[in-house]
Design a protein around this motif. Structure first.
Motif, short mmCIF file in Angstrom:
data_model
loop_
_atom_site.label_atom_id
_atom_site.label_comp_id
_atom_site.label_asym_id
_atom_site.label_seq_id
_atom_site.Cartn_x
_atom_site.Cartn_y
_atom_site.Cartn_z
N LEU A 157 0.86 -1.18 0.00
CA LEU A 157 0.00 0.00 0.00
C LEU A 157 0.90 1.23 0.00
O LEU A 157 1.84 1.31 0.78
CB LEU A 157 -0.91 0.02 1.24
CG LEU A 157 -1.67 1.32 1.50
CD1 LEU A 157 -2.65 1.62 0.36
CD2 LEU A 157 -2.42 1.25 2.84
N GLY A 158 0.61 2.16 -0.88
CA GLY A 158 1.35 3.41 -0.92
C GLY A 158 0.41 4.58 -0.83
O GLY A 158 -0.63 4.61 -1.51
N ILE A 159 0.74 5.54 0.03
CA ILE A 159 -0.11 6.70 0.25
C ILE A 159 0.58 7.94 -0.31
O ILE A 159 1.76 8.18 -0.03
CB ILE A 159 -0.40 6.89 1.75
CG1 ILE A 159 -1.02 5.61 2.34
CG2 ILE A 159 -1.34 8.09 1.98
CD1 ILE A 159 -1.18 5.64 3.86
N CYS A 160 -0.14 8.73 -1.10
CA CYS A 160 0.38 9.97 -1.68
C CYS A 160 1.65 9.67 -2.48
O CYS A 160 1.64 8.81 -3.35
CB CYS A 160 0.61 10.99 -0.57
SG CYS A 160 1.18 12.62 -1.13
N GLY A 161 2.77 10.34 -2.18
CA GLY A 161 4.01 10.06 -2.88
C GLY A 161 4.42 8.61 -2.73
O GLY A 161 5.00 8.01 -3.65
N GLY A 162 4.13 8.02 -1.58
CA GLY A 162 4.41 6.60 -1.37
C GLY A 162 3.64 5.72 -2.33
O GLY A 162 4.05 4.59 -2.62
N GLY A 163 2.52 6.23 -2.84
CA GLY A 163 1.75 5.49 -3.83
C GLY A 163 2.48 5.40 -5.16
O GLY A 163 2.53 4.35 -5.79
N GLY A 164 3.06 6.53 -5.57
CA GLY A 164 3.83 6.52 -6.81
C GLY A 164 5.03 5.61 -6.72
O GLY A 164 5.32 4.83 -7.64
N TYR A 165 5.74 5.67 -5.59
CA TYR A 165 6.92 4.83 -5.42
C TYR A 165 6.52 3.36 -5.30
O TYR A 165 7.26 2.47 -5.74
CB TYR A 165 7.71 5.29 -4.20
CG TYR A 165 8.24 6.70 -4.36
CD1 TYR A 165 9.00 7.05 -5.47
CD2 TYR A 165 7.96 7.68 -3.42
CE1 TYR A 165 9.46 8.34 -5.64
CE2 TYR A 165 8.42 8.98 -3.59
CZ TYR A 165 9.18 9.31 -4.70
OH TYR A 165 9.63 10.59 -4.88
N THR A 166 5.36 3.09 -4.75
CA THR A 166 4.88 1.71 -4.66
C THR A 166 4.56 1.17 -6.04
O THR A 166 4.88 0.01 -6.36
CB THR A 166 3.66 1.63 -3.73
OG1 THR A 166 4.06 1.99 -2.39
CG2 THR A 166 3.08 0.23 -3.70
N LEU A 167 3.92 1.98 -6.88
CA LEU A 167 3.66 1.55 -8.25
C LEU A 167 4.95 1.16 -8.95
O LEU A 167 5.00 0.20 -9.72
CB LEU A 167 2.96 2.66 -9.05
CG LEU A 167 1.49 2.92 -8.77
CD1 LEU A 167 0.99 4.02 -9.71
CD2 LEU A 167 0.65 1.66 -8.92
N LYS A 168 6.01 1.92 -8.69
CA LYS A 168 7.30 1.63 -9.33
C LYS A 168 7.90 0.35 -8.75
O LYS A 168 8.41 -0.50 -9.48
CB LYS A 168 8.24 2.81 -9.14
CG LYS A 168 9.61 2.64 -9.79
CD LYS A 168 9.50 2.45 -11.29
CE LYS A 168 9.00 3.69 -11.99
NZ LYS A 168 8.98 3.52 -13.48
N ALA A 169 7.86 0.19 -7.43
CA ALA A 169 8.50 -0.95 -6.78
C ALA A 169 7.89 -2.28 -7.22
O ALA A 169 8.61 -3.26 -7.46
CB ALA A 169 8.41 -0.81 -5.27
N VAL A 170 6.57 -2.32 -7.33
CA VAL A 170 5.91 -3.60 -7.63
C VAL A 170 6.03 -3.98 -9.10
O VAL A 170 5.70 -5.11 -9.47
CB VAL A 170 4.43 -3.59 -7.20
CG1 VAL A 170 4.31 -3.28 -5.72
CG2 VAL A 170 3.61 -2.61 -8.03
#
Length: 350
Positions: A157-170
């Motif tokens: 789960l990524g929230i805000c900027g963490g959401g963008g980085y999560t999309l990249k990581a997975v």
């Protein structure tokens, strides 16, 4: 460039006396959690929290692991990594969602990004996308070894900027079997074009500033910063953009924490402005859920990313009616809707 340095320095001086009065929640909670309903002590039979430190590429990473009620290390549980927003830390909304999901039966972990919060790394507040993405891989590394975690059932789960980085990581990390974002903020796109594409005309100017900042850093000069580390009441009253106004209220008034700041090294823009969370998003073949508030000024970033995930096993866009970006961080009725949707999603896919 000198003008930029002066502006930021004056901002820091102006808010020091204001910000000190807002740290009460962090000081009162033994785990320095600042969200409502936060754990104040570990009680047998309930959700518990365990602060941990682990190494990632030579840097100490500070994280909190939440375990479900009646956690039994001999059993197997699904786990979820939670990446915090830009400027945020693990004690704020990331911790709230970690605690809520632990209550639903998941082992959860949320970590301060490298160079930020209580994690190590110099220069402080470096905000490069490759580091933020690696932080998510690092959370997976750590939680995979945690007692009771079923490594075949790890979600992100990524929230805000963490959401963008999560999309990249997975995109490349297939240990993650399901991925969700909340109030996605595609940091690279916004740093390049400005919020709502308001700074397209100054891209080259800002890249020159970032390049000069790096030259100054590498020559042993002063570290240059962009962003803000607080805001006076007078300045807050003049903020016209709702996203920023509510963000400043959240981070510098209602949910403030001494480790949280909107500052980032100006040289980070050299990496950020050439980065896009949706590049290679077709590599995501896991189930995908994207949640955003219907009234969020950042909604355009979710709407841009969602159709590009063409190879997701399944995908769903869920809008929380009436919610703004920041309200999904804390407002009970909106958090409840997001958590309920996340639980159903992870139950179906982990």
């Amino acid at each position: 460039m000198k003008k930029l340095i002066i502006t930021i320095t004056m901002s820091i001086i102006a808010i020091n006396s204001v910000s000190a009065q807002y740290h009460q929640k962090a000081e009162e909670n033994p785990f320095s959690l600042v969200y409502d309903g936060a754990i104040t002590e570990n009680v047998k039979g309930k959700v518990n929290i365990y602060p941990v430190i682990y190494k990632l590429n030579g840097i100490d990473i500070a994280a909190n692991v939440y375990t479900p009620a009646n956690y039994d290390a001999s059993k197997k549980y699904p786990a979820i990594t939670i990446a915090h927003p830009n400027g945020g830390i693990k004690e704020q909304t990331a911790g709230l969602y970690a605690q809520k999901l632990a209550k639903a039966g998941y082992i959860t972990i949320t970590a301060d990004a490298s160079y930020q919060g209580a994690s190590g790394g110099e220069p402080r507040h470096t905000d490069k996308p490759q580091f933020r993405t690696e932080d998510i891989h690092g959370m997976a590394d750590f939680i995979s070894q945690y007692s009771g975690v079923d490594t075949n059932r790890i979600g992100a789960l990524g929230i805000c900027g963490g959401g963008g980085y999560t999309l990249k990581a997975v995109q490349t990390d297939k240990r993650f079997k399901a991925v969700a974002t909340l109030s996605l903020f595609n940091t690279g796109v916004v740093r390049k074009n400005g919020f709502l594409n308001s700074q397209v005309s100054t891209i080259q100017e800002r890249l020159n500033q970032a390049s000069e900042a790096r030259e100054q850093e590498t020559s042993g000069g002063e570290i240059m910063y962009s962003g803000v580390d607080g805001i006076t009441d007078e300045a807050l009253a003049k903020v016209s953009t709702l996203f920023y106004k509510q963000g400043y209220e959240y981070y510098f008034r209602t949910h403030t924490h001494p480790n949280s700041t909107f500052l980032y090294t100006t040289s980070s823009l050299m990496d950020l402005m050439s980065w896009d969370a949706t590049d290679n998003i077709d590599l995501i073949d896991q189930p995908l859920l994207m949640i955003a508030g219907s009234e969020a000024q950042t909604l355009y970033l979710t709407l841009d990313a969602f159709p590009k995930a063409t190879n997701a096993k399944t995908k769903e866009l869920f809008l929380i009616d009436g919610a703004t970006h920041i309200e999904t961080y804390w407002k009970p009725e909106y958090v409840s809707q997001a958590v309920n949707k996340l639980v159903k999603f992870y139950q179906a896919n982990l």
